[in-house]
Design a protein around this motif. Structure first.
Motif, short mmCIF file in Angstrom:
data_model
loop_
_atom_site.label_atom_id
_atom_site.label_comp_id
_atom_site.label_asym_id
_atom_site.label_seq_id
_atom_site.Cartn_x
_atom_site.Cartn_y
_atom_site.Cartn_z
N MET A 1 0.84 -1.17 0.00
CA MET A 1 0.00 0.00 0.00
C MET A 1 0.89 1.25 0.00
SD MET A 1 -2.61 1.38 2.92
CE MET A 1 -1.42 1.27 4.21
N ILE A 2 0.60 2.17 -0.89
CA ILE A 2 1.34 3.43 -0.97
C ILE A 2 0.54 4.50 -0.24
CG2 ILE A 2 2.19 5.21 -2.54
CD1 ILE A 2 2.48 3.01 -4.65
N ARG A 3 1.15 5.07 0.81
CA ARG A 3 0.49 6.14 1.57
C ARG A 3 0.47 7.42 0.74
NH1 ARG A 3 -1.73 4.08 5.74
NH2 ARG A 3 -0.53 2.71 7.08
N CYS A 4 -0.60 8.18 0.90
CA CYS A 4 -0.74 9.43 0.17
C CYS A 4 0.29 10.44 0.67
CB CYS A 4 -2.15 9.98 0.35
SG CYS A 4 -2.52 11.30 -0.82
N PRO A 5 0.98 11.11 -0.25
CA PRO A 5 1.96 12.12 0.16
C PRO A 5 1.38 13.28 0.95
CG PRO A 5 2.30 11.52 -2.13
CD PRO A 5 1.00 10.88 -1.69
N CYS A 6 0.06 13.49 0.92
CA CYS A 6 -0.56 14.64 1.57
C CYS A 6 -0.48 14.59 3.09
CB CYS A 6 -2.01 14.81 1.12
SG CYS A 6 -3.20 13.73 1.92
N GLY A 7 -0.10 13.45 3.64
CA GLY A 7 0.05 13.34 5.08
C GLY A 7 -1.19 12.86 5.81
N SER A 8 -2.22 12.48 5.09
CA SER A 8 -3.46 12.02 5.73
C SER A 8 -3.29 10.68 6.44
CB SER A 8 -4.58 11.89 4.70
OG SER A 8 -4.30 10.82 3.80
N GLY A 9 -2.28 9.91 6.02
CA GLY A 9 -2.11 8.56 6.55
C GLY A 9 -2.90 7.52 5.77
N GLU A 10 -3.74 7.97 4.84
CA GLU A 10 -4.56 7.08 4.03
C GLU A 10 -3.77 6.60 2.81
OE1 GLU A 10 -7.74 6.13 4.75
OE2 GLU A 10 -7.43 7.20 6.64
N PRO A 11 -4.19 5.47 2.23
CA PRO A 11 -3.59 5.05 0.97
C PRO A 11 -3.89 6.08 -0.12
CG PRO A 11 -4.87 3.27 1.95
CD PRO A 11 -5.17 4.51 2.73
N TYR A 12 -2.94 6.29 -1.01
CA TYR A 12 -3.13 7.25 -2.11
C TYR A 12 -4.41 6.96 -2.88
CZ TYR A 12 -2.54 9.48 -6.65
OH TYR A 12 -2.74 10.19 -7.80
N GLU A 13 -4.68 5.69 -3.18
CA GLU A 13 -5.84 5.32 -3.99
C GLU A 13 -7.17 5.73 -3.36
OE1 GLU A 13 -6.22 4.25 -7.15
OE2 GLU A 13 -4.07 4.63 -7.26
N SER A 14 -7.26 5.77 -2.03
CA SER A 14 -8.52 6.16 -1.39
C SER A 14 -8.46 7.59 -0.86
CB SER A 14 -8.87 5.18 -0.27
OG SER A 14 -7.86 5.17 0.72
N CYS A 15 -7.42 8.31 -1.21
CA CYS A 15 -7.27 9.68 -0.74
C CYS A 15 -7.26 10.63 -1.95
CB CYS A 15 -5.99 9.81 0.09
SG CYS A 15 -5.85 11.36 1.01
N CYS A 16 -6.13 11.14 -2.35
CA CYS A 16 -6.04 12.15 -3.40
C CYS A 16 -6.17 11.61 -4.83
CB CYS A 16 -4.72 12.92 -3.27
SG CYS A 16 -4.67 13.97 -1.80
N ALA A 17 -6.01 10.32 -5.03
CA ALA A 17 -6.07 9.76 -6.39
C ALA A 17 -7.40 10.05 -7.07
CB ALA A 17 -5.81 8.25 -6.36
N ARG A 18 -8.49 9.98 -6.34
CA ARG A 18 -9.81 10.23 -6.95
C ARG A 18 -9.93 11.65 -7.49
NH1 ARG A 18 -13.00 9.99 -1.20
NH2 ARG A 18 -11.45 11.29 -0.19
N TYR A 19 -9.28 12.60 -6.83
CA TYR A 19 -9.29 13.99 -7.33
C TYR A 19 -8.39 14.11 -8.55
CZ TYR A 19 -11.05 14.54 -2.58
OH TYR A 19 -11.75 14.39 -1.42
N HIS A 20 -7.24 13.46 -8.51
CA HIS A 20 -6.31 13.52 -9.64
C HIS A 20 -6.90 12.88 -10.89
CE1 HIS A 20 -2.76 13.89 -6.61
NE2 HIS A 20 -3.49 14.97 -6.68
N ARG A 21 -7.69 11.85 -10.71
CA ARG A 21 -8.32 11.17 -11.85
C ARG A 21 -9.60 11.86 -12.31
NH1 ARG A 21 -6.88 6.15 -8.85
NH2 ARG A 21 -8.98 6.26 -7.98
N GLY A 22 -10.06 12.88 -11.58
CA GLY A 22 -11.27 13.59 -11.95
C GLY A 22 -12.55 12.88 -11.56
#
Length: 123
Positions: free
Chosen positions: A1-22
């Motif tokens: 699992m890759i943690r989101c760079p934003c510091g939320s502690g969440e996996p990238y896929e369930s955090c910022c990825a959805r915004y990046h993918r639109g």
């Protein structure tokens, strides 16, 4: 699992990825700021351009390839909530340039128009 760079502690896929993918719009100024930091860390210039207000967006490249973003620390916020149209988010972002650590400290301004948050620039 890759943690989101934003510091939320969440996996990238369930955090910022959805915004990046639109797939979703960041609902608050803070969420957009975190997603933008992650876009800088991941090299997603398309997302940065799409979320930078056209009145202040630079005409050249938005990402400095010599920087490697390493950490984000949010230090404050005012406004920018679900029912607001303006807000600021203060943060310190750490980076490495040629192995030398550095930091960027900013109080960023955000505005919501037509239901979408945009970054305006430093306050």
């Amino acid at each position: 699992m890759i943690r989101c760079p934003c510091g939320s502690g969440e996996p990238y896929e369930s955090c910022c990825a959805r915004y990046h993918r639109g797939e979703a719009e960041p609902p608050t100024a803070l969420t957009l700021m975190r997603a933008r930091y992650t876009a800088f860390a991941r090299g997603d210039e398309r997302f940065l351009a799409a979320t930078w207000h056209p009145s202040t967006r630079p005409s050249g490249p938005l990402i400095d390839p010599s920087l490697s973003w390493t950490a984000l620390h949010v230090t404050g916020q005012a406004g920018g909530g679900l029912l607001e149209d303006t807000g600021t988010v203060a943060f310190t972002a750490r980076y490495l340039r040629a192995g030398v650590p550095g930091r960027l400290t900013e109080n960023s301004r955000f505005v919501r128009q037509d239901g979408r948050w945009s970054y305006l620039g430093p306050a």
